[in-house]
Write a protein that holds these residues in place. Structure first.
Motif, mmCIF file in Angstrom:
data_model
loop_
_atom_site.group_PDB
_atom_site.id
_atom_site.type_symbol
_atom_site.label_atom_id
_atom_site.label_comp_id
_atom_site.label_asym_id
_atom_site.label_seq_id
_atom_site.Cartn_x
_atom_site.Cartn_y
_atom_site.Cartn_z
ATOM 1 N N LEU A 37 -26.860 -11.299 -17.039
ATOM 2 C CA LEU A 37 -27.685 -11.017 -18.209
ATOM 3 C C LEU A 37 -27.121 -9.847 -19.000
ATOM 4 C CD1 LEU A 37 -31.069 -11.641 -16.435
ATOM 5 C CD2 LEU A 37 -30.290 -12.843 -18.488
ATOM 6 N N SER A 38 -26.173 -9.128 -18.414
ATOM 7 C CA SER A 38 -25.502 -8.054 -19.142
ATOM 8 C C SER A 38 -24.006 -8.335 -19.150
ATOM 9 C CB SER A 38 -25.783 -6.715 -18.465
ATOM 10 O OG SER A 38 -25.132 -5.708 -19.182
ATOM 11 N N CYS A 45 -29.911 -8.569 -21.347
ATOM 12 C CA CYS A 45 -30.889 -9.587 -21.752
ATOM 13 C C CYS A 45 -32.011 -9.692 -20.725
ATOM 14 C CB CYS A 45 -30.209 -10.950 -21.855
ATOM 15 S SG CYS A 45 -29.018 -11.033 -23.160
ATOM 16 N N ARG A 46 -33.120 -10.265 -21.190
ATOM 17 C CA ARG A 46 -34.186 -10.661 -20.268
ATOM 18 C C ARG A 46 -34.116 -12.180 -20.140
ATOM 19 N NH1 ARG A 46 -37.763 -7.137 -23.785
ATOM 20 N NH2 ARG A 46 -37.580 -5.093 -22.815
ATOM 21 N N LYS A 50 -36.862 -19.769 -15.876
ATOM 22 C CA LYS A 50 -37.236 -19.338 -14.516
ATOM 23 C C LYS A 50 -36.624 -20.296 -13.490
ATOM 24 C CE LYS A 50 -41.748 -21.513 -14.971
ATOM 25 N NZ LYS A 50 -41.246 -22.473 -15.930
ATOM 26 N N GLY A 62 -31.082 -16.167 -22.021
ATOM 27 C CA GLY A 62 -31.426 -14.748 -21.927
ATOM 28 C C GLY A 62 -31.258 -14.101 -23.286
ATOM 29 N N HIS A 64 -32.627 -10.294 -25.824
ATOM 30 C CA HIS A 64 -33.334 -9.009 -25.896
ATOM 31 C C HIS A 64 -33.531 -8.676 -27.367
ATOM 32 C CE1 HIS A 64 -34.452 -4.858 -25.259
ATOM 33 N NE2 HIS A 64 -34.485 -5.083 -23.960
ATOM 34 N N SER A 69 -27.529 -5.696 -28.651
ATOM 35 C CA SER A 69 -27.630 -6.639 -27.537
ATOM 36 C C SER A 69 -27.244 -7.995 -28.095
ATOM 37 C CB SER A 69 -29.063 -6.687 -26.990
ATOM 38 O OG SER A 69 -29.111 -7.510 -25.845
ATOM 39 N N GLU A 95 -28.032 -8.168 -12.566
ATOM 40 C CA GLU A 95 -28.897 -9.353 -12.578
ATOM 41 C C GLU A 95 -28.191 -10.521 -13.284
ATOM 42 O OE1 GLU A 95 -32.735 -9.020 -14.562
ATOM 43 O OE2 GLU A 95 -33.637 -9.986 -12.822
#
Ligand code: SF4
Ligand code: SF4
Length: 438
Positions: A37-38, A45-46, A50, A62, A64, A69, A95
């Protein structure tokens, strides 16, 4: 051929012959991919999905809200297996989404003829952001931010970086030979987004075929020029390129936009072209797999999230291989596990053998000043290293530690084998801590 350059720098062995003639080959995805996510400078990112969700190739997974970002997308169709901490090639661990590929056909990203004049600068920036493009030369700064200069900073020039000055790496060289039309389209798109009237493509003179080809394809372009540059490391550094091509000095603590320039890598320009012409997000990239420890050095088009292990299984790894580096030998990062994936900024996977990594023991500084003579930023690396060893963090600012571009020239030339650049990286972390406290 007349070439331009900058002051300082070094000439390490190029070692590009291993892979420079290997055409880009698109590989099939691995059974499982880990998509961090990074992968960019800025807010990680979030997740937008799921566990157990089905995803499509190119689906945003993902994002943000922060300006600095950019989103990440699924490189394949399949299922989210888990969202957890996984090995990361530059952060150690971070993550990521573990995705199981369903084995389905890969999407056709059909190209449309697009007239750039029909797009506003804002349209281009939006497409670039939505495609999740971050600089592919290594720094991974979100491209939509780079091409959104504040109104008071007038941009007159865009420079495409085709130097690929790191030894061994040949991905950008192959991109210029095989994707030169998209390089040019991407350059024009960035010029339109920033309002720049001039575009340059800086290419080191060890890539004469790329210089000739791109010169030929830009013959009719009045606003674009190819500039051959002397082969010297770190010629591809933004500040070095600007100095060599335009003679402008980026001020200490400043950015290229302070002198009216945006610099972008050739691979990034191709990603911009694909975002505009195909609405394709950044889900795969060209990676050079090379080094004496690789049986079949290659330039591969790899889905983001592919584990290094899978790529090395394809290219073959020799028995005497000892060190795996993500990137080149000067600025790349040693990997502690082959489970780390390729991310947006991974330009190469370098495998070195036992003989190549034997390190001499560090000796005391003999005050030879070689590190000073070769520093392309005009810093005093020996002084910075001594201050860090003495933990005199507050004095590092007086010697402009934050201007260090971490190129490693100082460590490379030091006869006493002092790990100067590692000391400086540590010093920067500590200096940031005391300055952020105010
Ligand atoms: S001090 Fe920084 S910029 Fe200067 S040579 Fe060393 S690593 Fe490069
Ligand atoms: S190159 Fe090494 S030995 Fe020479 S001055 Fe710099 S730190 Fe000292």
């Amino acid at each position: 051929m007349r070439t331009k350059t900058f002051k300082g720098g070094v000439h390490p062995p190029e070692s590009k012959n291993l892979s420079k003639d290997k055409k880009i080959e698109r590989i099939s995805p691995p059974p499982e991919l880990t998509v961090p996510l990074s992968q960019h400078t800025g807010a990680p990112c979030r997740p937008l999905v799921k566990k157990k969700d089905k995803v499509e190739e190119g689906q945003k997974i993902g994002d943000h809200d922060a300006f600095i970002s950019c989103p990440v997308h699924s490189p394949v169709s399949g299922e989210i297996i888990s969202i957890d901490k996984f090995p990361h090639p530059t952060l150690g661990e971070a993550e990521a989404l573990l995705i199981k590929w369903d084995g389905g056909d890969r999407k056709n990203w059909d190209s449309e003829d697009v007239d750039l004049s029909s797009l506003s600068p804002e349209d281009i920036r939006k497409k670039v952001r939505e495609a999740g493009i971050a600089g592919m030369g290594g720094a991974a700064f979100p491209t939509h931010v780079k091409i959104s200069p504040p109104p008071e900073k007038k941009i007159d020039t865009v420079i495409l970086n085709g130097c690929e000055c790191e030894p061994y790496l040949t991905a950008d060289h192959r991109i210029m030979l095989e994707r030169h039309e998209d390089c040019l389209f991407g350059l024009k798109a960035i010029m339109r987004a920033t309002g720049a009237k001039r575009g340059y493509i800086g290419i080191e003179d060890n890539k004469k075929d790329a210089i000739s080809l791109i010169r030929y394809s830009t013959e009719a372009e009045n606003s674009i020029e190819v500039v051959p540059l002397r082969t010297k490391y770190p010629q591809g550094g933004e500040k070095m390129l600007i100095k060599a091509i335009l003679g402008r000095e980026v001020p200490s603590g400043g950015l290229p936009l302070d002198v009216g320039v945006v610099v972008s890598n050739v691979g990034t320009a191709v990603a911009v072209a694909e975002a505009i012409k195909k609405a394709k997000p950044l889900i795969e990239r060209v990676v050079t797999v090379t080094g004496s420890g690789v049986s079949n050095p290659s330039n591969l088009l790899v889905p983001i999230g592919t584990p290094i292990r899978y790529i090395l299984d394809l290219c073959g790894i020799r028995e005497n291989a000892r060190a795996i580096i993500a990137g080149g030998p000067m600025m790349g990062i040693s990997q502690y596990t082959l489970d780390a994936p390729v991310i947006k900024g991974t330009s190469g996977i370098l495998v070195l053998t036992e003989e190549e990594i034997i390190q001499d023991k560090e000796k005391p500084c003999i005050r030879c000043a070689r590190c000073v003579d070769h520093c392309p930023m005009g810093l005093l690396p020996t002084t910075l290293a001594k201050l860090v060893k003495a933990e005199k963090w507050e004095m590092l600012g007086e010697f402009n530690i934050m201007d260090c571009i971490e190129c490693g020239c100082c460590s490379y030339v030091c006869p006493s084998k002092i790990p100067i650049v590692q000391l400086i990286k540590w010093g920067k972390i500590e200096y940031r801590k005391i300055t952020s406290r105010g």
